[in-house]
Design a protein around this motif. Structure first.
Motif, PDB file in Angstrom:
ATOM      1  N   UNK A  36     -36.984  19.418   5.189  1.00  0.00           N
ATOM      2  CA  UNK A  36     -37.800  19.394   6.299  1.00  0.00           C
ATOM      3  C   UNK A  36     -37.746  18.115   7.333  1.00  0.00           C
ATOM      4  N   UNK A  37     -37.863  16.949   6.354  1.00  0.00           N
ATOM      5  CA  UNK A  37     -37.693  15.879   7.170  1.00  0.00           C
ATOM      6  C   UNK A  37     -36.325  15.420   7.790  1.00  0.00           C
ATOM      7  N   UNK A  38     -35.385  15.952   7.217  1.00  0.00           N
ATOM      8  CA  UNK A  38     -34.020  15.415   7.852  1.00  0.00           C
ATOM      9  C   UNK A  38     -33.616  16.466   8.950  1.00  0.00           C
ATOM     10  N   UNK A  39     -33.950  17.862   8.734  1.00  0.00           N
ATOM     11  CA  UNK A  39     -33.380  18.869   9.710  1.00  0.00           C
ATOM     12  C   UNK A  39     -34.684  19.652  10.541  1.00  0.00           C
TER      13      UNK A  39
ATOM     14  N   UNK B 205     -40.105  19.314  -3.461  1.00  0.00           N
ATOM     15  CA  UNK B 205     -39.544  18.004  -3.225  1.00  0.00           C
ATOM     16  C   UNK B 205     -38.285  17.980  -2.357  1.00  0.00           C
ATOM     17  N   UNK B 206     -37.349  18.915  -2.854  1.00  0.00           N
ATOM     18  CA  UNK B 206     -35.953  19.458  -1.989  1.00  0.00           C
ATOM     19  C   UNK B 206     -36.671  19.674  -0.758  1.00  0.00           C
TER      20      UNK B 206
ATOM     21  N   UNK C 199     -33.006  25.064   0.704  1.00  0.00           N
ATOM     22  CA  UNK C 199     -33.734  24.449  -0.249  1.00  0.00           C
ATOM     23  C   UNK C 199     -33.759  25.173  -1.413  1.00  0.00           C
ATOM     24  N   UNK C 200     -33.790  26.462  -1.394  1.00  0.00           N
ATOM     25  CA  UNK C 200     -34.168  27.373  -2.832  1.00  0.00           C
ATOM     26  C   UNK C 200     -32.461  27.266  -3.542  1.00  0.00           C
ATOM     27  N   UNK C 201     -31.410  27.412  -2.585  1.00  0.00           N
ATOM     28  CA  UNK C 201     -30.257  27.311  -3.122  1.00  0.00           C
ATOM     29  C   UNK C 201     -29.935  26.022  -3.798  1.00  0.00           C
ATOM     30  N   UNK C 202     -30.231  25.027  -3.156  1.00  0.00           N
ATOM     31  CA  UNK C 202     -30.064  23.579  -3.848  1.00  0.00           C
ATOM     32  C   UNK C 202     -30.964  23.529  -5.070  1.00  0.00           C
ATOM     33  N   UNK C 203     -32.014  23.962  -5.272  1.00  0.00           N
ATOM     34  CA  UNK C 203     -33.065  23.936  -6.311  1.00  0.00           C
ATOM     35  C   UNK C 203     -32.285  24.748  -7.503  1.00  0.00           C
ATOM     36  N   UNK C 204     -31.765  25.831  -7.420  1.00  0.00           N
ATOM     37  CA  UNK C 204     -30.970  26.563  -8.211  1.00  0.00           C
ATOM     38  C   UNK C 204     -29.589  25.899  -8.708  1.00  0.00           C
ATOM     39  N   UNK C 205     -29.094  25.394  -7.865  1.00  0.00           N
ATOM     40  CA  UNK C 205     -27.729  24.499  -8.121  1.00  0.00           C
ATOM     41  C   UNK C 205     -27.913  23.343  -8.817  1.00  0.00           C
ATOM     42  N   UNK C 206     -29.009  22.662  -8.565  1.00  0.00           N
ATOM     43  CA  UNK C 206     -29.133  21.335  -9.055  1.00  0.00           C
ATOM     44  C   UNK C 206     -30.480  21.313 -10.090  1.00  0.00           C
ATOM     45  N   UNK C 207     -31.265  22.364 -10.165  1.00  0.00           N
ATOM     46  CA  UNK C 207     -32.373  22.214 -11.032  1.00  0.00           C
ATOM     47  C   UNK C 207     -33.328  21.347 -10.516  1.00  0.00           C
TER      48      UNK C 207
ATOM     49  N   UNK D 265     -39.772  29.414  13.202  1.00  0.00           N
ATOM     50  CA  UNK D 265     -40.009  30.084  12.082  1.00  0.00           C
ATOM     51  C   UNK D 265     -38.588  30.600  11.409  1.00  0.00           C
ATOM     52  N   UNK D 266     -37.717  30.893  12.231  1.00  0.00           N
ATOM     53  CA  UNK D 266     -36.325  31.352  11.919  1.00  0.00           C
ATOM     54  C   UNK D 266     -35.723  29.843  10.862  1.00  0.00           C
ATOM     55  N   UNK D 267     -36.066  28.814  11.744  1.00  0.00           N
ATOM     56  CA  UNK D 267     -35.323  27.540  11.206  1.00  0.00           C
ATOM     57  C   UNK D 267     -36.086  27.171  10.094  1.00  0.00           C
ATOM     58  N   UNK D 268     -37.410  27.579   9.671  1.00  0.00           N
ATOM     59  CA  UNK D 268     -38.055  27.392   8.589  1.00  0.00           C
ATOM     60  C   UNK D 268     -37.343  28.186   7.416  1.00  0.00           C
ATOM     61  N   UNK D 269     -37.196  29.469   7.619  1.00  0.00           N
ATOM     62  CA  UNK D 269     -36.620  30.518   6.593  1.00  0.00           C
ATOM     63  C   UNK D 269     -35.449  29.545   6.240  1.00  0.00           C
ATOM     64  N   UNK D 270     -34.447  29.117   7.397  1.00  0.00           N
ATOM     65  CA  UNK D 270     -33.018  28.744   7.249  1.00  0.00           C
ATOM     66  C   UNK D 270     -33.385  27.412   5.956  1.00  0.00           C
TER      67      UNK D 270
END
Length: 139
Positions: A34-37, A28-29, A15-23, A5-10
């Motif tokens: 999740x697939x990668x890490x 999808x992000x 992903x949210x950080x990336x979503x805000x940075x790249x819109x 669960x901690x890893x899920x939150x990370x």
């Protein structure tokens, strides 16, 4: 070793950080990350539900940040701290039945200590405790 669960939150926070940075599209992000890490995550639904709750409650979450951290304009806030607050507040206002308030707050504080600067943990703790004790916030 960190719990799944901690890893899920990370991964949701990143992903949210990336979503805000790249819109980009948050779901999808998140799926890509999740697939990668996320090979040690036993239940992807926990992370996916967090992302959906963030999207559903985003306007309200921003308003709560604005109300409980008035000296820090949301758009000028450190993006890592903002992403952690969004995740933490999401868990406070739309909680999983088996995640107590103190666990949601402590998880966010740990993320802030790991990914933020030396004062991030205290800042996140202060804002999340204020939200948690706000009687107008239905839990």
């Amino acid at each position: 070793m960190a719990s799944w669960r901690h890893l899920s939150r990370v991964i949701v926070m990143q992903s949210f950080f990336e979503h805000e940075a790249r819109a980009g599209d948050l779901e999808e992000i998140l799926a890509y990350n999740l697939d990668e890490y996320g090979d040690k995550i036993s239940d992807r639904a926990f992370a996916e539900n967090l992302a959906k709750k963030i999207e559903k409650n985003y306007a309200r979450i921003r308003e709560l940040i604005k109300n409980h951290a008035p000296e820090w304009p949301v758009d000028k806030m450190d993006p890592v701290e903002r992403a952690i607050l969004v995740l933490g507040i999401c868990e406070l206002i739309d909680p999983e039945k088996d995640v107590p308030v103190n666990v949601a707050i402590n998880e966010s504080i740990e993320l802030a200590k790991t990914y933020g600067d030396e004062s991030s943990g205290k800042f996140v703790n202060g804002v999340l405790n204020a939200v948690a004790h706000d009687k107008t916030v239905a839990k």
